[in-house]
Write a protein that holds these residues in place. Structure first.
Motif, PDB file in Angstrom:
ATOM      1  N   UNK A   1       0.832  -1.194   0.000  1.00 35.49           N
ATOM      2  CA  UNK A   1       0.000   0.000   0.000  1.00 35.49           C
ATOM      3  C   UNK A   1       0.873   1.252   0.000  1.00 35.49           C
ATOM      4  N   UNK A   2       0.554   2.189  -0.872  1.00 36.44           N
ATOM      5  CA  UNK A   2       1.242   3.475  -0.927  1.00 36.44           C
ATOM      6  C   UNK A   2       0.189   4.575  -1.028  1.00 36.44           C
ATOM      7  N   UNK A   3       0.237   5.534  -0.106  1.00 34.18           N
ATOM      8  CA  UNK A   3      -0.689   6.659  -0.098  1.00 34.18           C
ATOM      9  C   UNK A   3      -2.150   6.211  -0.150  1.00 34.18           C
ATOM     10  N   UNK A   4      -2.440   5.171   0.595  1.00 32.55           N
ATOM     11  CA  UNK A   4      -3.804   4.686   0.705  1.00 32.55           C
ATOM     12  C   UNK A   4      -4.277   3.801  -0.435  1.00 32.55           C
ATOM     13  N   UNK A   5      -3.429   3.534  -1.381  1.00 28.20           N
ATOM     14  CA  UNK A   5      -3.811   2.703  -2.529  1.00 28.20           C
ATOM     15  C   UNK A   5      -3.045   1.396  -2.507  1.00 28.20           C
ATOM     16  N   UNK A   6      -3.761   0.281  -2.765  1.00 26.46           N
ATOM     17  CA  UNK A   6      -3.139  -1.034  -2.777  1.00 26.46           C
ATOM     18  C   UNK A   6      -2.665  -1.408  -4.186  1.00 26.46           C
TER      19      UNK A   6
ATOM     20  N   UNK B   1       4.490   6.278  -8.244  1.00 30.68           N
ATOM     21  CA  UNK B   1       3.185   6.330  -7.590  1.00 30.68           C
ATOM     22  C   UNK B   1       2.503   7.666  -7.865  1.00 30.68           C
ATOM     23  N   UNK B   2       2.363   7.923  -9.181  1.00 28.62           N
ATOM     24  CA  UNK B   2       1.691   9.126  -9.675  1.00 28.62           C
ATOM     25  C   UNK B   2       0.683   8.672 -10.719  1.00 28.62           C
ATOM     26  N   UNK B   3      -0.536   9.140 -10.626  1.00 33.34           N
ATOM     27  CA  UNK B   3      -1.584   8.713 -11.562  1.00 33.34           C
ATOM     28  C   UNK B   3      -1.167   8.968 -13.010  1.00 33.34           C
ATOM     29  N   UNK B   4      -1.404   7.975 -13.854  1.00 34.48           N
ATOM     30  CA  UNK B   4      -1.123   8.108 -15.274  1.00 34.48           C
ATOM     31  C   UNK B   4       0.271   7.698 -15.675  1.00 34.48           C
TER      32      UNK B   4
END
Length: 254
Positions: free
Chosen positions: A49-54, A126-129
């Motif tokens: 999990x990183x920044x609340x995302x699994x 861990x950045x969207x996109x």
């Protein structure tokens, strides 16, 4: 010039039947063969999990995605990666969120067609996109360092060797055919790549007098050509693709 192109075009049909031989043993389409793969680092395959995302790493043999690539350098140089290897910003490596580690991926810059094989040994970005984080050397090879971020295609190739595995796919030194030097603006088709020179030579022999072997970084590439006209070469490449070799590559000798 027009006449030489026309004479070469009928050879495409013969080449297509012979290219099927490239599919056995080493993988077709210019992909590397790893004879002594490094074991997957077990701890890197657990969900995390990183920044609340699994994120759930898994085997993904058909992984082929498009998205944004970024790069990282000085601030991480020398630090341990997820596999325990030290990050070397001058090596052809990268980080990925879910593919097995260590592994090999082919990254293509969709803006300029530059391709590179990199060793993935870390987790991120861990950045969207963003789908891959490249080392500085990999970003340089793809022409992405100046822009910082660019659109790429990432294809998983399989396990990485115990050491290294990165290679710049469009910087092979071309061996000229025996009948003389190619024109300065000659175009070639890459039919396959092999870790063993003799295997590459056998395939080149089967492909006939237009095939040659180019020494690359740990790989021996079988090149067919040259075609002085890029349109004729592209027709030949499309014919190869139509027969199921989606990774047939057009290379300029310039």
């Amino acid at each position: 010039m027009q006449g030489s192109v026309i004479l070469r075009l009928p050879l495409i049909v013969g080449l297509l039947s012979l290219l099927a031989a490239c599919a056995s043993g080493p993988r077709a389409g210019g992909l590397p063969v790893v004879d002594d793969p490094a074991p997957i680092v077990a701890g890197t395959m657990r969900p995390y999990q990183v920044r609340g995302r699994w994120y759930r790493p898994e085997e993904q043999p058909r992984y082929d995605e498009r998205g944004l690539a970024s790069w990282y350098g000085d601030q991480h140089h020398g630090r341990p990666t997820a596999t325990g290897e030290r990050f070397d910003m001058n090596a052809l490596t990268a980080a990925h969120k879910t593919l097995p580690l260590p592994g090999l991926v082919e990254v293509t810059n969709l803006a300029n067609g530059q391709r590179v094989i990199v060793r993935i040994n870390d987790r991120g970005p861990f950045v969207d996109g963003r789908i891959i984080d490249l080392s500085r050397a990999a970003a340089d090879s793809l022409g992405l360092r100046g822009s910082g971020v660019g659109e790429v295609r990432v294809r998983y190739l399989g396990p990485a060797p115990r050491l290294g595995g990165g290679s710049r796919l469009q910087q092979a030194s071309l061996e000229r055919p025996a009948d003389g030097p190619a024109a300065p603006d000659a175009f070639w088709i890459q039919a396959g790549a092999f870790s063993d020179r003799e295997a590459a030579r056998r395939v080149a022999d089967r492909l006939g007098e237009q095939a040659t072997v180019a020494d690359g970084d740990r790989l021996y590439r079988v090149l067919v050509g040259p075609w002085p006209d890029p349109n004729a070469a592209e027709q030949a490449r499309q014919a190869v693709i139509a027969r199921g070799y989606a990774d047939a590559l057009l290379i300029s000798s310039r």
